[in-house]
Design a protein around this motif. Structure first.
Motif, PDB file in Angstrom:
ATOM      1  N   LEU A  55     -54.634  26.443  64.415  1.00  0.00           N
ATOM      2  CA  LEU A  55     -55.150  25.281  63.702  1.00  0.00           C
ATOM      3  C   LEU A  55     -54.890  25.404  62.200  1.00  0.00           C
ATOM      4  O   LEU A  55     -54.523  24.424  61.534  1.00  0.00           O
ATOM      5  CB  LEU A  55     -56.652  25.113  63.965  1.00  0.00           C
ATOM      6  CG  LEU A  55     -57.313  23.911  63.279  1.00  0.00           C
ATOM      7  CD1 LEU A  55     -56.610  22.606  63.640  1.00  0.00           C
ATOM      8  CD2 LEU A  55     -58.799  23.840  63.656  1.00  0.00           C
ATOM      9  N   GLY A  56     -55.064  26.611  61.674  1.00  0.00           N
ATOM     10  CA  GLY A  56     -54.832  26.812  60.251  1.00  0.00           C
ATOM     11  C   GLY A  56     -53.394  26.532  59.844  1.00  0.00           C
ATOM     12  O   GLY A  56     -53.129  25.995  58.765  1.00  0.00           O
ATOM     13  N   THR A  57     -52.455  26.868  60.723  1.00  0.00           N
ATOM     14  CA  THR A  57     -51.043  26.580  60.443  1.00  0.00           C
ATOM     15  C   THR A  57     -50.799  25.084  60.414  1.00  0.00           C
ATOM     16  O   THR A  57     -50.131  24.557  59.508  1.00  0.00           O
ATOM     17  CB  THR A  57     -50.148  27.245  61.502  1.00  0.00           C
ATOM     18  OG1 THR A  57     -50.317  28.674  61.447  1.00  0.00           O
ATOM     19  CG2 THR A  57     -48.683  26.905  61.262  1.00  0.00           C
ATOM     20  N   ASP A  58     -51.338  24.371  61.397  1.00  0.00           N
ATOM     21  CA  ASP A  58     -51.160  22.915  61.432  1.00  0.00           C
ATOM     22  C   ASP A  58     -51.803  22.243  60.219  1.00  0.00           C
ATOM     23  O   ASP A  58     -51.299  21.230  59.716  1.00  0.00           O
ATOM     24  CB  ASP A  58     -51.756  22.345  62.718  1.00  0.00           C
ATOM     25  CG  ASP A  58     -50.951  22.727  63.947  1.00  0.00           C
ATOM     26  OD1 ASP A  58     -49.792  23.171  63.799  1.00  0.00           O
ATOM     27  OD2 ASP A  58     -51.476  22.591  65.068  1.00  0.00           O
ATOM     28  N   ALA A  59     -52.924  22.800  59.769  1.00  0.00           N
ATOM     29  CA  ALA A  59     -53.649  22.217  58.635  1.00  0.00           C
ATOM     30  C   ALA A  59     -53.121  22.717  57.285  1.00  0.00           C
ATOM     31  O   ALA A  59     -53.562  22.226  56.241  1.00  0.00           O
ATOM     32  CB  ALA A  59     -55.136  22.535  58.753  1.00  0.00           C
ATOM     33  N   ASN A  60     -52.230  23.700  57.338  1.00  0.00           N
ATOM     34  CA  ASN A  60     -51.734  24.315  56.101  1.00  0.00           C
ATOM     35  C   ASN A  60     -52.897  24.835  55.257  1.00  0.00           C
ATOM     36  O   ASN A  60     -52.956  24.637  54.035  1.00  0.00           O
ATOM     37  CB  ASN A  60     -50.881  23.327  55.301  1.00  0.00           C
ATOM     38  CG  ASN A  60     -50.045  24.007  54.227  1.00  0.00           C
ATOM     39  OD1 ASN A  60     -49.711  25.197  54.348  1.00  0.00           O
ATOM     40  ND2 ASN A  60     -49.728  23.282  53.170  1.00  0.00           N
ATOM     41  N   SER A  61     -53.831  25.494  55.934  1.00  0.00           N
ATOM     42  CA  SER A  61     -55.055  25.965  55.278  1.00  0.00           C
ATOM     43  C   SER A  61     -54.793  27.213  54.441  1.00  0.00           C
ATOM     44  O   SER A  61     -53.956  28.054  54.788  1.00  0.00           O
ATOM     45  CB  SER A  61     -56.127  26.271  56.329  1.00  0.00           C
ATOM     46  OG  SER A  61     -56.444  25.118  57.060  1.00  0.00           O
ATOM     47  N   ASP A  62     -55.548  27.337  53.364  1.00  0.00           N
ATOM     48  CA  ASP A  62     -55.432  28.503  52.494  1.00  0.00           C
ATOM     49  C   ASP A  62     -56.044  29.744  53.132  1.00  0.00           C
ATOM     50  O   ASP A  62     -55.578  30.861  52.910  1.00  0.00           O
ATOM     51  CB  ASP A  62     -56.134  28.232  51.154  1.00  0.00           C
ATOM     52  CG  ASP A  62     -55.543  27.052  50.417  1.00  0.00           C
ATOM     53  OD1 ASP A  62     -54.320  26.843  50.520  1.00  0.00           O
ATOM     54  OD2 ASP A  62     -56.315  26.321  49.759  1.00  0.00           O
TER      55      ASP A  62
END
Length: 344
Positions: A55-62
């Motif tokens: 999910l973090g990759t899809d959201a480009n999360s820090d």
């Protein structure tokens, strides 16, 4: 998902950095909703690192982490909590300690005992705290609430059916009572909260339920009942019943109200209100948008942006009353006794 109306501007990206705790199906749903309103998901937490990473990759999360300490070290304007119900208290406590607004999925807590602890933290911090009861933002139920606002109601009936025990296309824990709380907490709570909403949020007095698991008997990893019949009393004098079945072809979320001069049923599958009112036949389709042009996510984000808590139709403090109704029914199952909410 109900989109924001064309008259509404997007949330300011610079003022809405959101974190998500729980990177499963609902976490991904909230990611899509958050980004559709122009906000950003800057941090993702999950106890399973792979789920958080995806999910973090899809959201480009820090920040992508399985550590709540690392998650809350991020500069956040809001936190969405989509964990299984037993994992609510700690993230709510940590958010409240930092005065970070919260949107928690239903149920607001696993039971009344945990709910009280969460509510104490929220009230002490006075932070914005919403619960994900999306039916309160659906124009169908908003319309039913409006129609009956000045009418006398004596009875309310709700129905929830879903096909879990037929095709098992759901997360395993949905049918494990120790984790989900069972069908009353995982499924029925949406429609029962909606019944409270259309009636003006009365508080529950007592509840009773009969429940049985008589499907998929060979699947011993599942213990949640498939068939439940519930009866309850509200403090506005209305008696309610709820029928729940999670092994039925066809999805159903229906709310029906009955009074001296009306019988109206809001049928989600048909997106229409049908029945009669004061001698007139009613057959009314729902409009496309509710009166504020925002769903549960948009209302929460707009409340963060503006400080206007009245946009939120399901505060944690009000959702606690729906949780109390559910918990009383769960504790009463197959005992033959009504459980009074005040005794929980």
């Amino acid at each position: 998902m109900q989109k924001n109306s064309s008259t509404d501007v997007n949330i300011n990206k610079d003022s809405a950095a959101i974190g998500i705790i729980g990177a499963g199906r609902m976490g991904r749903h909230h990611f899509n909703a958050i980004t559709s309103y122009g906000a950003r998901v800057v941090a993702v937490h999950d106890l399973h690192p792979k789920a958080a990473e995806d999910l973090g990759t899809d959201a480009n999360s820090d920040v992508v982490t399985d550590s709540l300490d690392d998650f809350f070290n991020t500069d956040l304007d809001g936190v969405v909590i989509t964990t299984p119900p037993p994992i609510r208290l700690t993230p709510i406590q940590m958010a409240c300690e930092r005065n970070i607004p919260i949107l928690v999925e239903k149920p607001p807590a696993y039971d009344v005992s945990e709910g009280r602890k969460c509510l104490e933290c929220i009230e002490k911090s006075n932070t914005i705290a919403a619960v994900g009861f999306q039916l309160r933002y659906h124009p169908l139920y908003e319309r039913l609430k409006s129609i009956i606002a000045t009418e006398t109601i004596h009875l309310v009936r709700s129905v929830c059916t879903i096909n879990y025990y037929l095709d098992f296309q759901m997360p395993t824990w949905f049918l494990q009572s120790e984790v989900s709380g069972g069908p009353l907490a995982e499924q029925a709570i949406h429609v029962l909260d909606c019944a409270r909403y259309v009636m003006g949020d009365p508080k529950p007095i007592q509840a009773h339920a009969l429940a049985i698991k008589n499907m998929a008997l060979e699947r011993d990893e599942f213990d949640a009942e498939n068939a439940i019949q519930m009866t309850y009393e509200m403090d506005n004098g209305v008696f309610g019943t709820h029928m729940n079945h999670c092994g039925t072809e066809g999805f159903c979320f229906d709310v029906e109200v009955v009074g001296p001069h009306l019988r109206l049923q809001a049928i989600l599958a048909d997106n229409a209100i049908r029945g009669y009112l004061n001698g007139e036949k009613i057959d009314e389709p729902a409009v496309s948008n509710n009166s504020i042009g925002l769903d549960k996510t948009g209302a929460w984000l707009r409340a963060i942006e503006t400080g206007d808590k009245t946009l939120i139709r399901s505060t944690f403090s009000d959702a606690f009353h729906t949780l109390s109704l559910i918990d009383a029914a769960i504790q009463s199952r197959n005992t033959g006794k009504f459980i009074k909410v005040e005794d929980l």
